[in-house]
Design a protein around this motif. Structure first.
Motif, PDB file in Angstrom:
ATOM      1  N   LYS A  57     -21.148   4.117   6.319  1.00  0.00           N
ATOM      2  CA  LYS A  57     -19.808   3.968   6.488  1.00  0.00           C
ATOM      3  C   LYS A  57     -19.029   4.955   5.734  1.00  0.00           C
ATOM      4  N   ARG A  58     -19.340   5.448   4.554  1.00  0.00           N
ATOM      5  CA  ARG A  58     -18.903   6.681   4.039  1.00  0.00           C
ATOM      6  C   ARG A  58     -19.009   7.755   4.992  1.00  0.00           C
ATOM      7  N   ASN A  60     -19.658   8.021   8.157  1.00  0.00           N
ATOM      8  CA  ASN A  60     -19.164   7.835   9.288  1.00  0.00           C
ATOM      9  C   ASN A  60     -17.744   8.462   9.017  1.00  0.00           C
ATOM     10  N   GLU A  61     -16.963   7.738   8.097  1.00  0.00           N
ATOM     11  CA  GLU A  61     -15.482   8.414   7.672  1.00  0.00           C
ATOM     12  C   GLU A  61     -15.366   9.562   7.416  1.00  0.00           C
ATOM     13  N   LEU A  65     -13.011  11.651  10.244  1.00  0.00           N
ATOM     14  CA  LEU A  65     -11.645  12.164   9.640  1.00  0.00           C
ATOM     15  C   LEU A  65     -11.746  13.492   9.176  1.00  0.00           C
ATOM     16  N   ALA A  69     -10.432  13.280   5.450  1.00  0.00           N
ATOM     17  CA  ALA A  69     -10.774  11.831   4.956  1.00  0.00           C
ATOM     18  C   ALA A  69     -10.206  11.666   3.509  1.00  0.00           C
ATOM     19  N   HIS A  72      -7.363   9.427   3.917  1.00  0.00           N
ATOM     20  CA  HIS A  72      -7.451   7.959   4.342  1.00  0.00           C
ATOM     21  C   HIS A  72      -8.061   7.180   3.112  1.00  0.00           C
ATOM     22  N   ARG A  73      -8.977   7.645   2.439  1.00  0.00           N
ATOM     23  CA  ARG A  73      -9.647   7.035   1.260  1.00  0.00           C
ATOM     24  C   ARG A  73      -9.765   7.964   0.363  1.00  0.00           C
ATOM     25  N   LEU A  76     -13.234   9.369  -0.903  1.00  0.00           N
ATOM     26  CA  LEU A  76     -14.245  10.312   0.001  1.00  0.00           C
ATOM     27  C   LEU A  76     -14.167  11.785  -0.243  1.00  0.00           C
ATOM     28  N   GLY A 138     -19.156   3.170  11.453  1.00  0.00           N
ATOM     29  CA  GLY A 138     -17.831   2.705  10.531  1.00  0.00           C
ATOM     30  C   GLY A 138     -17.887   1.287  10.289  1.00  0.00           C
TER      31      GLY A 138
END
Length: 169
Positions: A57-58, A60-61, A65, A69, A72-73, A76, A138
Motif C-alpha cells: 500500500k505504501r 502504491n501511494e 502520488l 505523496a 497525502h501522508r 511517505l 492501494g
C-alpha cells in the motif's frame, strides 16, 4: 490503535508494524472468542502477510502520488520505492516459508493442507503482479474483490481446506 492515530503513524517502519499488530490482535481476539487453539505459525503468517499488504500500500501511494505523496501522508517522505521493494521481497519470502511451515506443523494433524501452498504462492504472485505491473494495491480488499484471478484462487484454496478437514481420511 489510538496511539497509532496520534503518534505512531508518523514513525517510519513503526507505522507498518503497528498495522500488522492490529491484524494479529484480531486473530488473537478471534481465538479468544471461539475457544480454538491457534498455531504460532498462523500468528506469524498473519503478521507477515499484513506487513506485505501495508508495504504494498505504501508503495502504491508513492507510485500514484509521485512527488505529492508526503502531502497525502506525511510519513511517505520517509519511504522510497527501492527500499519498499526490498522489504516486500523479504516479507513475501518469509510469508511463504511461514505458511508452508504452518501447513506442515499445523496442530490440526491435517498435513494434506500443504496442497494449498501452490495456490497461496499463486495468490501472492498475482498480487505482486497487480502491484508492480498494474500499479494496483492501494486497497487490498478491493483488489481481492475486483480481480477475478484472486477470487478464484481464494475459492479454490478454501475448497481444498474444506475438503481436507471434512472428507474422511
Amino acid at each position: 490503535m489510538v496511539l497509532y492515530g496520534i503518534w505512531l503513524k508518523h514513525i517510519v517502519l513503526v507505522d507498518i508494524f503497528v498495522i500488522a499488530c492490529g491484524f494479529v490482535l484480531r486473530v488473537i481476539a478471534g481465538a479468544v472468542v471461539t475457544p480454538v487453539s491457534i498455531s504460532p505459525w498462523l500468528y506469524m503468517v498473519t503478521c507477515l502477510l499484513s506487513l506485505f499488504l501495508a508495504l504494498s500500500k505504501r508503495r502504491n501511494e508513492l507510485v500514484l502520488l509521485q512527488g505529492r505523496a508526503s502531502s497525502h501522508r506525511q510519513i511517505l517522505k520517509e519511504y522510497n520505492i527501492p527500499m519498499l521493494d526490498q522489504m516486500i521481497t523479504v516479507v513475501v519470502t518469509c510469508t511463504l516459508m511461514a505458511y508452508s511451515l504452518y501447513t506442515i506443523e499445523a496442530p490440526t494433524g491435517h498435513h494434506s493442507i500443504i496442497l494449498t501452498v501452490p495456490f497461496v504462492l499463486y495468490g501472492i504472485f498475482r498480487y505482486l503482479y497487480l502491484v508492480y505491473v498494474r500499479n494496483d494495491g492501494g486497497s487490498p480488499d478491493e483488489v481481492l474483490l475486483r480481480d477475478r484471478h484472486m477470487l478464484i484462487t481464494v475459492l479454490v484454496c478454501a475448497t481444498i481446506i474444506l475438503l481436507v478437514f471434512y472428507l474422511p481420511h
